[in-house]
Design an enzyme around this catalytic site. Structure first.
Site: not given
Ligand SMILES: NC(=O)c1ccc[n+]([C@@H]2O[C@H](COP(=O)([O-])OP(=O)(O)OC[C@H]3O[C@@H](n4cnc5c(N)ncnc54)[C@H](O)[C@@H]3O)[C@@H](O)[C@H]2O)c1
Length: 467
Positions: A38, A41, A183, A445
């Protein structure tokens, strides 16, 4: 045929929390999960394992680079990736086992198999061995989450051209990891391997990394990661990815139209995630999707079929575990006749690099775009005694308040323990505090939180004490 009041499809942080809340409220509840463990992702191949590897690689990085300065002399440390991955799996197993315990404790019936609608009130569970069982449910909550998306020309071979899932179980430390997408995933998993000694190049389409976060945070994070050795190629769109034996080549074009190419041994594709609805049989129940393939819901997270709800990554909004959990609680409470509410503006976002980045509320860019008159205050972590003591001097706190009322509209930080400190901002904003309210509260502090008080002083009256 077994029958339930509420059936949840998918056991991630949205689904399992929805099931627990439903059971707490007295509903006869079932949860369907296609995998043997369970947690979805987040627990299996997302939040939890990535944090386990981030923590291990951070220890290694500190041992290799920072211990000496603290007066700890050791032989050059050696990274044992296999043990890191094994430990990560132990953490995952414990955590997913904990969810099984919670299901049993709350008397939630767990079905292992793929859930698909036969009709609006009947869900078929197909097990791995092909056998199937149909259950009846008064209400169903779709919580099937999302999966990594890719680019049409990329052939994800899952060996050298990988997604986050494979990056969590590599057999070797890459020599040169090329990350497509700067990202959250790209920077977190890029950080893991950077700290373990890989060369890491991030190719990002936009002109900044973590594009959704406050601009000051993305600039500062890029500066700090660059100092750590990460390379960035911004405003560059990838157009081709090829594998040749153990090597990979990424071809891209920058804004000026110049073609660039990067050669390495692994490519991590982290260009976002897409809602997961395949095989759900939504057409059998008549559930509609929106133009982006997400399950269409109203403000109550109800689909166009009145007894079917959907939550988390499979619907609109931020793809965040805690957002999904809040939605699971909301749906269960609504079905019990309560009137719950989610303040979507106050769902914090965190990036678990080091230093961590966190934000809640509006970014400066969003507020300027909306024409809101604002005051901006900030305070650098390096001015804190606490930061100097630990050596975590990078980063800052930035507080944005309304120019007239001083109400805090945005709270952003990059620095040590930002993932935890951000909740001071969440709490303050939930109670609609002013920057002055925060500035007048006593902060221990020495603590990293003093930067919050100082940034608030800067926002409200431009009179921080320690700069
Ligand atoms: N710490 C956390 O909260 C956490 C951790 C991991 C994932 N996530 C979530 O999972 C989801 C997926 O994460 P992610 O990092 O894959 O997505 P993201 O949307 O955060 O980032 C994807 C990035 O890829 C870039 N991109 C898209 N097409 C491209 C291309 N052709 N060439 C170069 N760059 C390109 C975008 O501009 C963007 O900056 C997100 O919604 C994120 O919030 C969250």
């Amino acid at each position: 045929m077994s029958s339930f009041d509420i059936t949840v499809i998918g056991s991630g942080p949205g689904g399992y929390v929805a099931a627990i809340r439903a059971a707490q409220l007295g509903f006869k509840t079932a949860i369907i999960e296609k995998y043997p463990t369970l947690g979805g992702t987040c627990l299996n191949v997302g939040c939890i394992p990535s944090k386990a590897l981030l923590d291990s690689s951070e220890h290694f990085h500190n041992a290799a680079h920072n211990f000496e300065n603290h007066g700890i002399e050791i032989n050059p440390p050696k990274a044992n990736l296999a043990r890191m991955i094994e430990r990560k799996q132990e953490v995952v197993d414990q955590t997913t086992g904990g969810i099984k315990y919670l299901m049993d404790k709350n008397k939630i019936t767990v079905f292992e198999g793929v859930g698909s609608f036969e009709s609006a009130t009947k869900v078929k569970v197909t097990k791995n061995d092909g056998s199937a069982e149909v259950i009846e449910s008064k209400y169903t909550i779709i919580a099937t989450g999302s999966k990594p998306s890719s680019l049409p020309f990329i052939n994800l071979d899952k060996e050298r051209i990988i997604t986050s899932t494979e990056a969590l179980k590599l057999k070797e430390i890459p020599k040169h990891l090329i990350v497509i997408g700067g990202g959250v995933i790209g920077l977190e998993l890029g950080s893991v391997y950077l700290r373990l000694g890989s060369e890491v190049t991030v190719v990002e389409y936009m002109d900044k990394i973590i594009p959704g976060m406050d601009g000051t945070m993305s600039k500062e994070l890029q500066k700090v990661l660059k100092k750590q050795g990460m390379k960035f190629q911004l405003s560059t769109g990838v157009s081709a990815v090829e594998r040749n034996g153990d090597n990979v080549k990424v071809t891209a074009k920058n804004k000026k139209g110049e073609e660039l190419s990067f050669e390495g041994d692994y490519v991590l594709v982290s260009v976002g995630r897409k809602p997961y609805t395949e095989g759900l049989g939504l057409e059998n129940a008549g559930v509609e999707l929106d133009e982006r393939g997400r399950v269409k819901v109203n403000d109550h997270l109800q689909t166009n079929v009145t007894n079917i709800y959907a939550i988390g990554d499979v619907v609109q909004g931020a793809m965040l575990a805690h957002k999904a959990s809040e939605e699971g609680v909301l749906v269960a409470e609504q079905l019990a006749g309560q009137k719950p509410h989610i303040n979507y503006n106050l769902i914090p976002g965190v990036v678990y690099t080091w230093p961590e980045v966190a934000g809640v509320g509006k970014t400066e860019e969003e507020l300027k775009e909306a024409g809101v008159a604002i005051k901006v205050g900030s305070f650098p972590m390096r001015a804190l005694g606490r930061s100097r003591a630990s050596g975590d001097i990078d980063g800052l706190v930035k507080i944005i308040s309304d120019a007239k009322t001083d109400e805090i509209l945005g709270f952003h930080m990059i620095g040590a323990r930002a993932a935890d400190l951000i909740h001071e901002g969440v709490t303050a904003m939930e109670f609609r505090a002013s920057a002055e309210d925060l500035a007048r509260m006593s902060h221990a502090h020495p603590s990293y939180a003093e930067a919050v008080k100082e940034a608030a002083l800067d926002a409200t009256e431009k009179r921080p004490l320690h700069v």
